[in-house]
Scaffold this active site. Structure first.
Site, PDB file in Angstrom:
ATOM      1  N   GLN A 180      80.486  62.580 -25.148  1.00 33.93           N
ATOM      2  CA  GLN A 180      82.041  62.764 -25.299  1.00 33.93           C
ATOM      3  C   GLN A 180      82.070  64.211 -26.126  1.00 33.93           C
ATOM      4  O   GLN A 180      81.112  64.528 -26.819  1.00 33.93           O
ATOM      5  CB  GLN A 180      82.596  61.796 -25.984  1.00 33.93           C
ATOM      6  CG  GLN A 180      83.953  61.832 -26.455  1.00 33.93           C
ATOM      7  CD  GLN A 180      84.125  62.416 -27.950  1.00 33.93           C
ATOM      8  OE1 GLN A 180      83.192  62.391 -28.612  1.00 33.93           O
ATOM      9  NE2 GLN A 180      85.406  62.800 -28.265  1.00 33.93           N
ATOM     10  N   ARG A 228      75.994  50.786  -3.654  1.00 35.87           N
ATOM     11  CA  ARG A 228      75.402  51.620  -2.360  1.00 35.87           C
ATOM     12  C   ARG A 228      74.015  52.111  -2.550  1.00 35.87           C
ATOM     13  O   ARG A 228      73.880  52.989  -3.216  1.00 35.87           O
ATOM     14  CB  ARG A 228      76.466  52.555  -1.907  1.00 35.87           C
ATOM     15  CG  ARG A 228      76.099  53.082  -0.473  1.00 35.87           C
ATOM     16  CD  ARG A 228      77.256  54.195   0.055  1.00 35.87           C
ATOM     17  NE  ARG A 228      77.118  54.546   1.490  1.00 35.87           N
ATOM     18  CZ  ARG A 228      77.982  55.634   1.896  1.00 35.87           C
ATOM     19  NH1 ARG A 228      78.844  56.235   1.062  1.00 35.87           N
ATOM     20  NH2 ARG A 228      77.542  55.898   3.273  1.00 35.87           N
ATOM     21  N   PHE A 261      82.705  51.902 -33.543  1.00 37.07           N
ATOM     22  CA  PHE A 261      83.619  52.281 -32.787  1.00 37.07           C
ATOM     23  C   PHE A 261      84.111  51.106 -31.645  1.00 37.07           C
ATOM     24  O   PHE A 261      83.008  50.549 -31.226  1.00 37.07           O
ATOM     25  CB  PHE A 261      83.461  53.701 -31.715  1.00 37.07           C
ATOM     26  CG  PHE A 261      84.503  54.124 -31.163  1.00 37.07           C
ATOM     27  CD1 PHE A 261      85.778  54.672 -31.476  1.00 37.07           C
ATOM     28  CD2 PHE A 261      84.403  54.317 -29.494  1.00 37.07           C
ATOM     29  CE1 PHE A 261      86.607  55.062 -30.839  1.00 37.07           C
ATOM     30  CE2 PHE A 261      85.435  54.812 -28.779  1.00 37.07           C
ATOM     31  CZ  PHE A 261      86.696  54.995 -29.546  1.00 37.07           C
ATOM     32  N   TYR A 318      77.471  51.875   5.339  1.00 35.70           N
ATOM     33  CA  TYR A 318      78.296  51.272   3.949  1.00 35.70           C
ATOM     34  C   TYR A 318      77.839  49.851   3.959  1.00 35.70           C
ATOM     35  O   TYR A 318      78.449  49.078   3.925  1.00 35.70           O
ATOM     36  CB  TYR A 318      79.666  51.377   4.786  1.00 35.70           C
ATOM     37  CG  TYR A 318      80.312  52.840   4.820  1.00 35.70           C
ATOM     38  CD1 TYR A 318      80.527  53.398   3.633  1.00 35.70           C
ATOM     39  CD2 TYR A 318      80.263  53.330   6.102  1.00 35.70           C
ATOM     40  CE1 TYR A 318      80.885  54.940   3.931  1.00 35.70           C
ATOM     41  CE2 TYR A 318      80.479  54.506   6.426  1.00 35.70           C
ATOM     42  CZ  TYR A 318      81.113  55.416   5.335  1.00 35.70           C
ATOM     43  OH  TYR A 318      81.229  56.682   5.687  1.00 35.70           O
ATOM     44  N   ARG A 373      79.317  57.667 -11.530  1.00 36.13           N
ATOM     45  CA  ARG A 373      78.596  58.463 -11.218  1.00 36.13           C
ATOM     46  C   ARG A 373      78.771  59.923 -12.073  1.00 36.13           C
ATOM     47  O   ARG A 373      80.012  60.305 -11.838  1.00 36.13           O
ATOM     48  CB  ARG A 373      78.209  59.041  -9.647  1.00 36.13           C
ATOM     49  CG  ARG A 373      77.824  57.902  -8.905  1.00 36.13           C
ATOM     50  CD  ARG A 373      77.539  58.318  -7.332  1.00 36.13           C
ATOM     51  NE  ARG A 373      78.830  58.783  -6.855  1.00 36.13           N
ATOM     52  CZ  ARG A 373      79.870  58.035  -5.913  1.00 36.13           C
ATOM     53  NH1 ARG A 373      79.378  56.549  -5.584  1.00 36.13           N
ATOM     54  NH2 ARG A 373      80.744  58.514  -5.500  1.00 36.13           N
ATOM     55  N   LYS A 381      80.192  64.753 -29.786  1.00 38.06           N
ATOM     56  CA  LYS A 381      78.840  64.124 -29.799  1.00 38.06           C
ATOM     57  C   LYS A 381      77.551  65.252 -29.884  1.00 38.06           C
ATOM     58  O   LYS A 381      78.075  66.515 -29.892  1.00 38.06           O
ATOM     59  CB  LYS A 381      78.304  63.125 -28.525  1.00 38.06           C
ATOM     60  CG  LYS A 381      79.439  61.851 -28.488  1.00 38.06           C
ATOM     61  CD  LYS A 381      79.093  60.996 -29.695  1.00 38.06           C
ATOM     62  CE  LYS A 381      79.767  59.715 -29.619  1.00 38.06           C
ATOM     63  NZ  LYS A 381      81.145  59.746 -29.364  1.00 38.06           N
ATOM     64  N   HIS A 407      75.317  57.973 -31.085  1.00 39.95           N
ATOM     65  CA  HIS A 407      75.150  58.847 -32.336  1.00 39.95           C
ATOM     66  C   HIS A 407      73.811  59.428 -32.497  1.00 39.95           C
ATOM     67  O   HIS A 407      73.457  60.061 -33.347  1.00 39.95           O
ATOM     68  CB  HIS A 407      75.367  58.133 -33.655  1.00 39.95           C
ATOM     69  CG  HIS A 407      76.870  57.572 -33.748  1.00 39.95           C
ATOM     70  ND1 HIS A 407      77.452  56.798 -34.663  1.00 39.95           N
ATOM     71  CD2 HIS A 407      77.808  57.819 -32.734  1.00 39.95           C
ATOM     72  CE1 HIS A 407      78.720  56.518 -34.505  1.00 39.95           C
ATOM     73  NE2 HIS A 407      78.932  57.001 -33.112  1.00 39.95           N
ATOM     74  N   ASP A 438      73.011  50.941 -28.946  1.00 40.80           N
ATOM     75  CA  ASP A 438      74.229  51.743 -28.697  1.00 40.80           C
ATOM     76  C   ASP A 438      73.649  52.886 -29.363  1.00 40.80           C
ATOM     77  O   ASP A 438      73.846  53.021 -30.844  1.00 40.80           O
ATOM     78  CB  ASP A 438      75.523  51.253 -29.422  1.00 40.80           C
ATOM     79  CG  ASP A 438      76.637  52.071 -29.163  1.00 40.80           C
ATOM     80  OD1 ASP A 438      76.400  53.260 -29.018  1.00 40.80           O
ATOM     81  OD2 ASP A 438      77.759  51.577 -29.246  1.00 40.80           O
TER      82      ASP A 438
END
Length: 392
Positions: free
Chosen positions: A187, A223, A90, A230, A240, A190, A164, A161
């Site tokens: 996703q 951060r 993919f 900050y 996140r 999956k 899968h 990767d």
């Protein structure tokens, strides 16, 4: 095209959920903090997902593509560097590198397992290579023994990767017990899902602990966790995961093993039945793969072209089989050439990747929910595939 009239098989639905997911969502809602810096679901999921895969740390992120991008970035991938990727995958595998300004270098795959060809990867290494990205295609491990030796000899790190490969095992080791970072996707299609989501896992050890801390900073806009002024320590983005996604994934993780057990029973039967059909060649399996979660049931029909393959896929869908055309060779998509592409033509890459050229044209895959069906349904699938090939 002739059609054979039969009743369509009814496979288990996907995604699967029950009161575990409902309760998890309510738990996340009622804690009153819905982002990871205030709630507890993402932190809990990270601990559980790392432990499940034998990793030192897990970092939950927004999606699998971001997981790859973050993993590449902490290893120094950026403009002026190269990342070796399989040509059959993919396109997120290459785009994660390209979005960082690195050149994605496609190499050929093994004609039996459809995973990266280690010899081709070795031949593609240059002084600019910063990572080799094996893809565990359909849940089947790439040859991690040879890749580990190549990485050690060349000094080029691996990034698995594992989009899968949730719950996979190679030669006695889980994904997180292999000496490389790995990236996962959650996703909608999956093996465990909250619609979207991803994770990067880091093996145990001081080196990987440092990379995890770098990744945490970059996934949270640079951060530090306790910052109140900050004082962003590095560049980054907001990758996140939110608390609701993590809560659902904790429930999904709880049923993953039993689903893999079922697929591991059904997949060999289906493969053996498909292999009896003249012209059909199922994806192979390396004996060192101890546990394959089977994200796809893949098979080839060598000798057919892309047009006929697509007709067969359409006919299988009409007969109730959740069938799909295989991934295109990444260099045969326009998006691959938009930025940070190699200084080669499509034809030149095609000549270097003959196995990829064949597989992307003649391969079909079935959604893993088919492998959650009954033993009788494996026979029904094979019958429908055989009838379809005879009719199309």
């Amino acid at each position: 095209m002739n059609s054979v009239s039969r009743q369509h098989p009814i496979f288990p639905a996907w995604p699967q959920f029950d009161d575990e997911e409902r309760g998890a969502l309510a738990r996340a809602l009622e804690q009153g903090q819905w982002w990871r810096m205030g709630g507890g679901e993402v932190d809990s999921f990270d601990r559980e997902f790392a432990a499940y895969h034998g990793a030192g740390n897990s970092l939950a992120v927004t999606n699998g593509t971001h997981a790859l991008e973050l993993a590449l970035q902490v290893l120094g991938v950026g403009p002026g560097t190269e990342v070796i990727v399989p040509a059959f995958t993919f396109i997120s595998s290459s785009q994660a590198a390209q979005r960082l300004g690195a050149v994605a270098v496609p190499v050929d795959v093994d004609p039996d397992t459809y995973c990266i060809d280690v010899d081709a990867a070795e031949a593609a290494i240059t002084p600019r290579t910063r990572a080799i990205m094996p893809v565990h295609m359909a849940g089947h491990f790439a040859d991690m023994d040879r890749l580990a030796k190549l990485s050690a000899a060349s000094g080029v790190p691996l990034i698995q990767d594992a989009a899968h490969a949730h719950g996979a095992r190679w030669a006695g080791k889980r994904v997180g017990e292999l000496d490389s970072i790995a990236a996962f996707s959650f996703q909608n299609g999956k093996l465990m899902t909250a619609g979207e989501g991803g994770a990067v896992i880091f093996p145990e050890g001081e080196k990987y602990d440092e990379l995890y801390e770098k990744a945490f900073l970059r996934h949270s806009c640079g951060r530090p966790r306790t910052d109140r002024r900050y004082l962003h320590g590095t560049s980054g983005s907001n990758f996140r995961m939110n608390e609701f996604t993590a809560a659902v994934l904790r429930a999904q993780l709880g049923r993953l093993d039993s689903q893999i057990d079922t697929r591991e029973l059904r997949a060999p039967l289906l493969a053996s039945l498909l292999a009896e059909i003249p012209g059909v060649v199922p994806q192979g399996r390396d004996a060192r793969v101890e546990r394959n979660p089977h994200y796809m049931a893949m098979f080839r029909i060598p000798g057919i072209d892309e047009h006929r393959r697509n007709e067969i896929v359409d006919a299988l869908i009409e007969r109730g089989i959740p069938a799909f055309a295989a991934f295109r060779a990444i260099y045969r998509s326009e998006g691959f050439w938009e930025t940070a592409a190699p200084d080669l033509t499509v034809d030149e890459l095609a000549r270097r990747c003959p196995n990829t050229e064949a597989i992307y044209s003649d391969c079909i895959w079935l959604h893993h929910r088919t492998l959650l069906g009954t033993e009788q349904q494996m026979h029904e699938i094979a019958t429908i595939v055989g009838d379809t090939l005879a009719a199309v």
